[in-house]
Design an enzyme around this catalytic site. Structure first.
Site, mmCIF file in Angstrom:
data_model
loop_
_atom_site.group_PDB
_atom_site.id
_atom_site.type_symbol
_atom_site.label_atom_id
_atom_site.label_comp_id
_atom_site.label_asym_id
_atom_site.label_seq_id
_atom_site.Cartn_x
_atom_site.Cartn_y
_atom_site.Cartn_z
ATOM 1 N N LYS A 1 4.441 0.091 -10.966
ATOM 2 C CA LYS A 1 5.595 -0.857 -10.835
ATOM 3 C C LYS A 1 5.475 -1.933 -9.510
ATOM 4 C CE LYS A 1 9.951 0.438 -11.865
ATOM 5 N NZ LYS A 1 11.096 1.256 -11.962
ATOM 6 N N GLY B 1 7.120 -4.385 2.616
ATOM 7 C CA GLY B 1 8.049 -4.763 1.436
ATOM 8 C C GLY B 1 7.026 -4.526 0.084
ATOM 9 N N GLY C 1 5.597 -10.644 4.826
ATOM 10 C CA GLY C 1 4.828 -10.871 5.888
ATOM 11 C C GLY C 1 3.690 -11.888 5.743
ATOM 12 N N GLU D 1 -3.255 -9.559 -1.974
ATOM 13 C CA GLU D 1 -3.594 -10.926 -2.111
ATOM 14 C C GLU D 1 -4.646 -11.421 -3.257
ATOM 15 O OE1 GLU D 1 -4.685 -11.778 2.197
ATOM 16 O OE2 GLU D 1 -5.094 -9.625 2.256
ATOM 17 N N ILE E 1 -4.663 2.096 -9.803
ATOM 18 C CA ILE E 1 -3.436 1.543 -9.623
ATOM 19 C C ILE E 1 -2.573 2.818 -9.084
ATOM 20 C CG2 ILE E 1 -1.491 0.786 -10.446
ATOM 21 C CD1 ILE E 1 -3.756 -1.481 -9.985
ATOM 22 N N LEU E 2 -1.904 2.685 -7.867
ATOM 23 C CA LEU E 2 -1.330 3.663 -7.309
ATOM 24 C C LEU E 2 0.048 3.733 -7.803
ATOM 25 C CD1 LEU E 2 -2.479 3.300 -3.691
ATOM 26 C CD2 LEU E 2 -3.342 4.992 -5.503
ATOM 27 N N ASN E 3 0.647 2.734 -8.358
ATOM 28 C CA ASN E 3 2.083 2.586 -8.608
ATOM 29 C C ASN E 3 2.107 1.416 -9.559
ATOM 30 O OD1 ASN E 3 4.837 1.977 -8.831
ATOM 31 N ND2 ASN E 3 5.375 3.356 -7.367
HETATM 32 MO MO1 MOS Z 1 -2.605 -10.852 4.832
HETATM 33 S S1 MOS Z 1 -2.854 -12.851 5.060
HETATM 34 O O1 MOS Z 1 -4.271 -10.759 5.666
HETATM 35 O O2 MOS Z 1 -1.415 -10.536 6.054
#
Ligand code: MOS
Length: 698
Positions: free
Chosen positions: A592, A463, A236, A664, A588-590
């Site tokens: 990988k 994803g 996304g 992000e 950290i949850l996972n």
């Molecule tokens: Mo993120 S740019 O807030 O989908």
């Protein structure tokens, strides 16, 4: 032993590799027909006529919708949230950007719809196009907000006095390019009207509830008569966070009485679903001889459309990252004849941290200081913008561990002093940061008679691994193996959750799932074994608000990027040859999927620095780079093996699960670290992205 934290495989991995995972555009709906959007050849003006006879007579065509015959939608642009966008639903003859929807053709096959679309005879009354940001800068205005929430301008201390008291000053203009999200999965939608007053839409969406609200308003339906389903999303990055025109157009087309499938082409992705706007950023930094920052000024100009507003909040990072007493920031937007820009991975921080962190490198050079030492000198022990303590901050640890792993001490400060054969070698570093957000979310936990658990939340998995981490969280609370937990997401009939944007899904929906599982466990514990055996099912549903604690703290993730580049001085080509990053983002949850998120963000950082650039022809307003042959994203050969260090934080304030969100932060800092490494290699201070070979060797 807990599951949370472990790098367990994705629970949806097999469904995906076997092709069982259905993406919106693939969903099999009986009797579905196909819609194709026809877009404008001009960027500004009016449609004077659309001749539809040839298209209507074309084989298999069921309908041709144009502004002259499309149903009227008086609430087409009723906005209710800051992510809502003005959409174009064939309600008038105005053209405000190139490739704007001007008609929709519905036919029995995709090919016939597209063929008929090519037969429309469109005439325009074109007007002069204004699409040059540089030429229109004078028309800049103050946006309502910078990004969805922040105030556009800020001021603390006394900038003039700060500047006057400084021993060193750097000033520069930094420009960033248009960037398109271009997820692997194009936007696709299947719209069905099960009855005259109920609508079901399979959409690829980061925010099914926002999409539902927009559709309900547009088609004047109660919320509960609209259902949006998004079981899997193939990436996304922000473009799937708002409902765009094509979703409502598919629903409009489905009024022909047949379910309608509409999938955008890669080319249409360049105009119909947003992009990161170009920015022109002016930065001034001033410091005392010892490196103590005395003043910072960051002025951001970005482009928006003439009919809607989106402001890339690039200066927010400058407000909070360093302990400087005198800071002024501004954001301005310039309306152009272009589509509306939108959130793109780390909106603001990605483009803004490029400017700020290159400017910091310039200041370090000016002062004769090590760039890392300059950052440590100005380490913010509390958030200087919000004037609050951090909920947790392990940036010092990120710097220390990242620098040690990378071998930062071996860096030679004098640019151009290291060679590998004929290649110039440079090292650069920068700071990464992104806010740790949380929104209210709901979730349901069910224990079935066979002892298995079902977790339900609206949400959506882009994803990133949302299905997996939610299963891990629930399995830990309930003490069941991972295989006994099934997670159901992506349907507005499930408990309501926020948009999967701003890196808040794990934090928001993850916290709600934890609370729902705990509530289920309590119910279970209160029953005797006989009572339990008598029930076919036990369930608990919670609505979990933002953690009350959060208001007392500033919540951010932090990190540090260290990069080595090799530059060919004759060709101007740049290769990132090594990258080490250390991130501190709560729990950290996972391991990988977290690694994949950090890595994906860093690859985007390479793209922003060296490759990605949507080129718009400023005379016509049209995008020239309309496919992935022209729009360059980093490929495997562009990406070295990353060493990603994760510093565990125990943050009791940030939210109920202590995880800060990692979608992000990976892109932030990385771009500046690369630009700084190029300077160290070549002595060229390049402030215009992307840094392509022509800029390096000239
Ligand atoms: Mo993120 S740019 O807030 O989908």
């Amino acid at each position: 032993m807990t599951l949370v934290g472990r790098g367990v495989d994705r629970v949806d991995a097999y469904a995906k590799v076997r092709g069982e995972a259905q993406y919106a555009g693939d969903v099999a709906v009986a009797g579905a027909v196909y819609a194709f959007i026809v877009t404008s050849a001009i960027a500004k003006g009016r449609l004077s006529h659309i001749g539809t006879a040839a298209a209507e007579g074309s084989p298999g065509v069921l309908a041709v919708l144009t502004p002259w015959n499309a149903p009227r939608l008086p609430h087409a642009n009723q906005k209710s949230t800051p992510v809502d966008k003005v959409v174009q639903l064939l309600q008038d003859q105005d053209v405000s950007y190139a490739e704007q929807p001007i008609a929709v053709v519905v036919a029995d096959t995709s090919e016939r719809a597209r063929e008929a679309a090519s037969l429309l005879e469109v005439s325009y009354a074109p007007e002069a196009v204004h699409a040059s940001l540089a030429a229109e800068v004078g028309r800049g205005r103050t946006p309502r907000t910078a990004g969805p929430r922040a105030k556009p301008d800020s001021e603390r201390g006394d900038l003039t006095a700060g500047l006057a008291s400084a021993a060193a000053r750097v000033e520069g203009t930094y420009t960033t390019s248009n960037q398109h999200h271009h997820p692997m999965e194009m936007h696709g939608v299947v719209a069905v009207w099960p009855s005259k007053d109920s609508l079901t839409v399979y959409d690829t969406s980061q925010g099914i509830f926002g999409c539902r609200a927009r559709l309900a308003a547009i088609f004047e339906l109660p919320l509960e008569r609209v259902r949006v389903i998004s079981h899997f999303v193939g990436g996304g990055f922000g473009c799937k966070g708002s409902m765009w025109s094509h979703v409502a157009l598919a629903a409009l087309a489905a009024r022909v009485g047949r379910p309608v499938r509409l999938v955008l082409t890669r080319q249409q992705m360049c105009s119909l679903v947003g992009y990161r706007p170009r920015t022109i950023q002016r930065l001034t930094l001033a410091a005392a001889k010892d490196g103590t920052l005395r003043a910072m000024r960051h002025d951001v100009i970005s482009e928006t459309s003439t009919f809607d507003e989106f402001s890339e909040p690039s200066a927010l990072v400058t407000r909070m990252l360093y302990a400087c007493p005198n800071v002024v920031t501004t954001h301005r937007v310039v309306p152009l004849d272009v589509p509306t820009p939108t959130f793109t991975r780390a909106p603001g921080e990605a483009s803004g941290s490029f400017a700020l962190e290159v400017a910091m490198d310039e200041l370090a050079h000016e002062l004769g200081m090590d760039p890392l030492a300059l950052r440590l000198k100005n380490y913010a022990e509390r958030d200087p913008d919000e004037d609050k303590p951090w909920s947790s901050k392990s940036l010092r640890e990120c710097y220390r561990r990242g620098a040690a792993e990378f071998g930062w001490n071996a860096r030679r400060a004098l640019p151009g002093s290291v060679r590998d054969g004929r290649l110039l070698v440079g090292l650069g570093m920068a700071t990464a940061t992104y806010p740790a957000r949380q929104s209210a979310a709901s979730a349901r936990a069910r224990l079935l008679a066979d002892g298995s658990v079902v977790i339900q939340a609206g949400s959506q998995d882009l994803g990133t691994g949302t299905y997996t981490i939610l299963a891990q969280i629930a399995a830990d609370v309930l003490g069941v193996p991972l295989e006994r937990v099934r997670v159901e997401l992506g349907d507005t009939t499930l408990p309501e959750t926020p948009v999967s944007g701003g890196s808040q899904t794990a934090s928001s929906t993850g916290s709600a799932v934890k609370r729902a599982a705990e509530a289920l466990k309590q119910k279970l514990d209160a029953l005797t074994p006989a009572e339990r055996a008598a029930r076919p099912e036990l369930a608990a549903e919670v609505r979990n608000d933002e953690k009350a604690d959060r208001q007392h703290f500033s919540t951010h993730g932090f990190g540090a990027d260290f990069v080595e580049v090799k530059v060919d001085p004759e060709l101007g080509s740049v290769r990132v040859t090594r990258a080490v990053a250390a991130f501190a983002t709560g729990k950290i949850l996972n391991a990988k999927t977290a690694h994949s998120q950090f890595m994906g963000g860093m690859v985007w950082g390479i793209g922003l620095a060296l490759r990605e650039c949507t080129v718009r022809d400023e005379r016509s307003g049209r995008v020239v780079t309309r496919d992935l042959a022209d729009y360059h994203v980093p490929v495997n050969a562009d990406v070295p093996e990353f060493k990603i260090l994760v510093i565990d934080e125990d943050d009791p304030h940030v939210n109920d699960i202590g995880a800060k969100g990692i979608g992000e932060i990976g892109i932030t800092g990385m771009t500046a670290a690369i630009a700084n490494a190029i300077y160290n290699a070549t002595g060229k201070r390049l402030r215009d992205l992307p840094i392509t070979p022509d800029k390096v060797f000239t």
